[in-house]
Structures are given as structure tokens and as C-alpha cells.
Scaffold this motif. Structure first.
Motif, mmCIF file in Angstrom:
data_model
loop_
_atom_site.group_PDB
_atom_site.id
_atom_site.type_symbol
_atom_site.label_atom_id
_atom_site.label_comp_id
_atom_site.label_asym_id
_atom_site.label_seq_id
_atom_site.Cartn_x
_atom_site.Cartn_y
_atom_site.Cartn_z
ATOM 1 N N GLN A 40 0.840 -1.195 0.000
ATOM 2 C CA GLN A 40 0.000 0.000 0.000
ATOM 3 C C GLN A 40 0.874 1.243 0.000
ATOM 4 O O GLN A 40 2.059 1.185 0.322
ATOM 5 C CB GLN A 40 -0.914 0.026 1.221
ATOM 6 N N GLY A 92 -3.034 3.851 1.803
ATOM 7 C CA GLY A 92 -3.967 3.005 2.541
ATOM 8 C C GLY A 92 -4.829 2.205 1.577
ATOM 9 O O GLY A 92 -5.236 2.723 0.530
ATOM 10 N N ILE A 93 -5.090 0.962 1.941
ATOM 11 C CA ILE A 93 -5.772 0.055 1.014
ATOM 12 C C ILE A 93 -7.168 0.557 0.663
ATOM 13 O O ILE A 93 -7.589 0.543 -0.493
ATOM 14 C CB ILE A 93 -5.837 -1.368 1.625
ATOM 15 N N MET A 94 -7.896 1.031 1.671
ATOM 16 C CA MET A 94 -9.280 1.464 1.440
ATOM 17 C C MET A 94 -9.316 2.628 0.433
ATOM 18 O O MET A 94 -10.071 2.600 -0.540
ATOM 19 C CB MET A 94 -9.886 1.902 2.771
ATOM 20 N N ALA A 95 -8.510 3.649 0.697
ATOM 21 C CA ALA A 95 -8.488 4.821 -0.189
ATOM 22 C C ALA A 95 -8.027 4.432 -1.592
ATOM 23 O O ALA A 95 -8.579 4.917 -2.593
ATOM 24 C CB ALA A 95 -7.569 5.896 0.396
ATOM 25 N N GLY A 125 -2.461 -4.636 -1.863
ATOM 26 C CA GLY A 125 -3.604 -4.815 -0.963
ATOM 27 C C GLY A 125 -4.901 -4.489 -1.681
ATOM 28 O O GLY A 125 -5.862 -5.271 -1.650
ATOM 29 N N ASP A 158 -5.832 -6.913 -4.410
ATOM 30 C CA ASP A 158 -6.498 -8.107 -3.907
ATOM 31 C C ASP A 158 -7.976 -7.847 -3.600
ATOM 32 O O ASP A 158 -8.844 -8.644 -3.952
ATOM 33 C CB ASP A 158 -5.769 -8.612 -2.659
ATOM 34 N N LYS A 194 -20.032 -7.592 10.436
ATOM 35 C CA LYS A 194 -18.816 -6.873 10.028
ATOM 36 C C LYS A 194 -17.550 -7.701 10.133
ATOM 37 O O LYS A 194 -16.499 -7.274 9.676
ATOM 38 C CB LYS A 194 -18.653 -5.633 10.924
ATOM 39 N N MET A 195 -17.625 -8.859 10.772
ATOM 40 C CA MET A 195 -16.397 -9.611 10.994
ATOM 41 C C MET A 195 -15.917 -10.263 9.700
ATOM 42 O O MET A 195 -16.631 -11.067 9.105
ATOM 43 C CB MET A 195 -16.613 -10.674 12.064
ATOM 44 N N PRO A 196 -14.698 -9.929 9.252
ATOM 45 C CA PRO A 196 -14.188 -10.545 8.025
ATOM 46 C C PRO A 196 -14.029 -12.055 8.169
ATOM 47 O O PRO A 196 -13.657 -12.552 9.227
ATOM 48 C CB PRO A 196 -12.820 -9.877 7.833
ATOM 49 N N ARG A 214 -11.923 -15.020 6.439
ATOM 50 C CA ARG A 214 -10.734 -15.047 5.596
ATOM 51 C C ARG A 214 -10.378 -16.453 5.136
ATOM 52 O O ARG A 214 -10.990 -17.436 5.572
ATOM 53 C CB ARG A 214 -9.549 -14.431 6.364
ATOM 54 N N PHE A 222 -12.679 -7.668 3.985
ATOM 55 C CA PHE A 222 -13.595 -6.550 3.890
ATOM 56 C C PHE A 222 -13.560 -6.014 2.463
ATOM 57 O O PHE A 222 -12.502 -5.832 1.885
ATOM 58 C CB PHE A 222 -13.201 -5.460 4.882
ATOM 59 N N VAL A 266 -15.093 -18.642 12.446
ATOM 60 C CA VAL A 266 -13.976 -17.717 12.665
ATOM 61 C C VAL A 266 -13.670 -17.690 14.150
ATOM 62 O O VAL A 266 -14.533 -17.338 14.962
ATOM 63 C CB VAL A 266 -14.323 -16.289 12.181
#
Lengths: 374, 123
Positions: free
Chosen positions: A38, A41-44, A228, A231, A297-299, A301, A321, A349
Motif C-alpha cells: 500500500q 492506505g488500502i481502502m483509499a 492490498g 487483492d 462486520k467480521m471478516p 478469511r 472486507f 472464525v
């Protein structure tokens, strides 16, 4: 540890290593290379790519070229695609298959006119090269273009940005390829990618990579994007990642990749594992790759077990997420009878059960440009 | 109110016999965008260095360890709705849980702010 216990394999650097670091890329080891996971940041970065254009360095991938008399027919003994029918400047997604029909790698195969271009996954490219060399007739030449890097420019503004440098870009449609010249460098480009967005992959000589990347990133539409977000974007697009969602135990029908088995090849066979694969095409495979929408909300994986009631029925092969969905999503393998969208399952999980629902993929609609002017 | 730090990048604020625990600004910066936090249940018995909570970024799930022995008195319910508080205010509103202190002498083994800064600078 004794000195002779193991030979350490040093992590390699990409041609743009210094460029990534100078731009604040956080480097991690991936497929044997130091790669940026990243920048800001991955989200942005994920959301930027869906709205604008993101530049990805995918130079870790193997860029191969096959040439020689009968090369298309020879390659067809190893993959299930109709390579002979591929016109110059066209490409298709295909699969390198083991003897039993298991997937050794997923590939992009391009008819480059005088040769066939292959882009292979970085993590298995050396195995692919060995497999191709061992199984193709000696007169076929295999060239590993390791003096070239590969960049992907992805997102709705990719065509605007790239056309300023390479006007030919705007003339291509999805899965079309061309060659061009930029600043005196011979480059190859295709309208393709692995984010679900419109976009391009551009192959350039190593010496041209930095100035090309700099020129693109100076444009207001373009930012560098790390692994990130690559993916999370491909997960939302429903695209499998080799080594996670696909491996040598998976055949194309199980992997929900039957589209990669061309019509003529279904009739004629002649690819590795044809008996198993054509049987699965006719009767369905016992298990199938599906998408999963996760409650809460819990990822969930990779590696999470999947349950139908109290019975363990499958496993998650990637998940996390999803920034554009705004919720956790996953993909995994389930029995055919539980693969219909809407089927209620649970994932485990950290000892807890999380409700999830089989969902049609992609999670975010693909926005490929399939027709000019469309 | 003294604040201590662990080498695993947790902070602990001590107020009498009760303490508040979270992860440091350095830790949230390393993790990136936080999308989920699992805090311990009230009443959970924690032991120093043992698993206490889980924090998940877009990329990965990471364990948060108990800085000392004690019993959980409250988890931060706000993090369920707004896990990004850990990014925006890690050493304030983004606290993880409150706990009792079973053995205050364990605090002596932790770092103060100055020592923690030196620890991070050396990483």
C-alpha cells in the motif's frame, strides 16, 4: 541451524523498487519479490481505482513469448482454450493444466502476430516455464521477457490518462492488444486487467518503466496502487487468485472457469485431464467455487471452514472486507448441491459461527469496454 | 494518570486499581484501515501476554495481548459500530477494554512514553 540445512532464497527487487519506496510504498514479500502492499492506505486506494485510475506494478508476473511452426496447436495440448482461432491482436484467459486436469496456473494468452504472448503468475512462473519447456516440442522457442516490466492502469479514467501517452489505447476494446511506441521505446498494451474495471496492461522495457510511471502519476486521474487494493478489487470482481482460490487439485469446472474451455475444445478434447473436465462439464462437478456475502462486520478469511448446519461442507479460499460493497465478502468451495445463490451457510472464525449466503459473482459489476463507442 | 506501553504496541492507562487498554498510534499506522475489532467479554480473565482482543484491517487479523493480568470490566462497545475509531483516535476514543489489575508489579516491566518512542524509532 546447520549451515547446510537450507539455501536461503533472497527476495528479489522489482525494477521500480526505489520508485515505490520513494512514493511511500510499504514493501512486503510477495511471490519472491519485495512489492508495495500500500501507499496511502488500502481502502483509499481501492476506492480511488473504482472512481479514477490506479497504476499497479505487476512486473513480478512472468512475461513469456512462444514462437515457431505450429505453436498454437502445440500450446493447445497444455491448455483448454481455442488458441488456433485467436486472431492477431486478440487475447484470452486460459489455464495451464496438469495431467489430471488440475490447474497449474491461470494465464493471459495473446496472439501477438509473429508469436504467442503469455502472462503468468509471479509465484509459479518458474514452474510454468519448466512445464512449457518440458512439454512443448523442441522447435518451439520460449522467450522469458525478464528485461520487461508490466504495469496495469485500471479504472474508469484509465483510457483518458493512457491515451495522452499512447493514442492507440483508445482504439482497443476489452481483450484486444496492440504494440506502440512511447518515447522511442517499443511497448505492448492490452485492454485488460484484474480489477473488474476498464483498464490496460502495458509491457515496457525495464529502462522505460520509471519515466512512464512518473508521467502517468503526474496526471490528476492517476495514483499508484498497492497489492492490498489489487487483492480487494479482484475479490469484489469475483476473480480467483491462483494459489488461493485455484490450485493443482482444482479443475476448471470446479473453479467456475468453464468459460475458459472453448467450444471446439469441448468437442475435440485433446487437453490434459479432458476426461475429468468434460465429465464435470456434462454432469456437474461435485464441488464448486462460489461467492459468499457475510453477515455483520467480521471478516471471514482464507482457511475458514464452511458449515451447513453442523456439517462441515467446505472452505473459504479468500475473503476480507470489501470497500466498495461496504461489508465482508469471501469466496470458497462448497458441494454442488449447496452452490445456488441464496443458500444459507455459516463460516467458522475463531471458534464462532458467522452466517453467510452464497452470492452470484461478481460482487461489483464488471465495467469492461467491449465495443467501441459503447 | 500514568501510561505504560508494551513491546507489542499496546498502551495501558492506570487509574487506581483499574486500567484502560488500547493499541498505539504506531500500531494503527502499521495495520492500516481497521474494519473490525473483537473486544473481550466482561468478566474475561486475562493473563499478561495472552490473547485479549482481535483487530482486523482490510488485509489481515492481528491479536492484541493483555499487558498485565486482570479481569475485563468493560469492552468498548463503540468499536463495534465504528472500528475506524482505532485509526482516528487510537490512544483516546479508540480504546479496546478496561480491566482490573491483579498484580501492579507487572507494570514495572512495561515502558514509559519516552522508552516506547525510542523502541519504535529503533524498529
Amino acid at each position: 541451524m546447520h549451515e547446510d540445512d537450507e539455501i536461503p532464497i533472497e527476495t528479489a527487487t522489482l525494477p521500480l523498487d526505489g520508485w515505490h519506496r520513494a512514493r511511500g510504498g510499504r514493501m512486503v514479500e510477495f511471490a519472491g519479490y519485495w512489492m508495495p502492499i500500500q501507499y496511502e492506505g488500502i481502502m483509499a486506494e481501492h476506492l480511488w481505482t473504482r472512481e479514477n485510475a490506479g497504476l499497479f506494478d505487476v512486473s513480478h508476473m512472468g512475461q513469456l513469448a512462444l514462437s515457431g511452426e505450429g505453436v498454437a496447436a502445440a500450446l493447445e495440448t497444455l491448455v483448454p482454450g481455442d488458441i488456433s482461432a485467436l486472431k492477431p491482436g486478440r487475447m484470452r484467459y486460459s489455464l495451464l493444466l496438469g495431467e489430471d486436469g488440475g490447474i497449474l496456473d491461470d494465464l493471459m494468452i495473446t496472439n501477438e502476430g509473429d508469436q504467442i504472448g503469455i502472462v503468468a503468475n509471479g509465484a509459479v512462473k518458474w514452474d510454468d516455464i519448466a512445464h512449457l519447456r518440458e512439454n512443448l516440442p523442441d522447435p518451439i522457442t520460449l522467450n522469458h521477457k525478464d528485461d520487461h516490466g508490466l504495469l496495469a492502469l485500471q479504472g474508469p479514467k484509465a483510457v483518458t490518462a493512457l491515451s495522452r501517452l499512447v493514442p492507440e489505447a483508445a482504439g482497443l476494446v476489452f481483450m484486444q492488444a496492440a504494440t506502440a511506441t512511447w518515447n522511442g521505446h517499443a511497448i505492448a498494451l492490452s485492454r485488460s486487467g484484474y480489477t473488474g474495471e476498464d483498464g490496460f496492461e502495458i509491457s515496457l522495457p525495464n529502462a522505460a518503466l520509471e519515466s512512464f510511471a512518473d508521467t502517468l502519476c503526474a496526471m490528476e486521474e492517476v495514483k499508484p496502487i498497492g497489492l492490498g487494493a489489487r487483492d480487494s478489487l479482484r475479490l469484489e470482481a469475483g476473480l480467483p487468485l491462483y494459489g488461493h482460490d485455484l490450485d493443482e487439485t482444482t479443475d476448471p469446472v470446479e473453479g467456475d472457469l468453464a468459460f475458459a474451455i472453448s467450444k471446439r475444445r469441448r468437442e475435440d478434447g485433446g487437453f490434459p485431464g479432458a476426461a475429468r473436465i468434460l465429465g464435470h462439464l456434462a454432469d456437474g462437478s461435485p464441488r464448486k467455487r462460489v461467492g459468499l456475502l457475510v453477515d455483520g462486520k467480521m471478516p471471514v478469511r482464507e482457511g475458514a471452514k464452511l458449515f451447513d448446519g453442523n456439517t462441515e461442507i467446505g472452505v473459504v479460499t479468500s475473503g476480507g472486507f470489501a470497500p466498495s460493497v461496504g461489508a465482508p465478502i469471501a469466496m470458497g468451495y462448497v458441494p454442488a448441491g449447496l452452490s445456488e445463490p441464496g443458500t444459507a451457510l455459516a463460516a467458522e472464525v475463531r471458534g464462532k459461527r458467522v452466517a453467510c449466503t452464497v452470492a452470484a459473482m461478481p460482487f461489483i459489476p464488471h465495467r469492461y469496454v467491449r465495443k467501441q463507442g459503447a | 494518570m500514568p501510561r505504560y506501553y508494551t513491546e507489542e504496541h499496546e498502551w495501558i492507562d492506570v487509574d487506581g486499581d483499574v486500567a484502560t487498554v488500547g493499541i498505539t498510534d504506531f500500531a494503527q499506522g502499521q495495520l492500516g484501515d481497521i474494519v473490525f475489532v473483537e473486544v473481550p467479554d466482561t468478566g474475561a480473565e486475562l493473563s499478561q501476554g495472552g490473547d485479549a482482543a482481535v483487530v482486523e484491517s482490510v488485509k489481515a487479523a492481528s491479536d492484541v495481548y493483555a499487558p498485565v493480568d486482570g479481569t475485563v470490566t468493560e469492552g468498548n462497545a463503540q468499536l463495534e459500530e465504528d472500528p475506524a475509531l482505532v485509526n482516528s483516535d487510537p490512544e483516546g476514543e479508540g480504546w479496546f477494554f478496561r480491566m482490573t489489575l491483579a498484580d501492579k508489579s507487572q507494570l514495572d516491566g512495561l515502558m514509559d512514553a519516552k522508552a516506547y518512542k525510542a523502541f519504535c524509532d529503533a524498529l
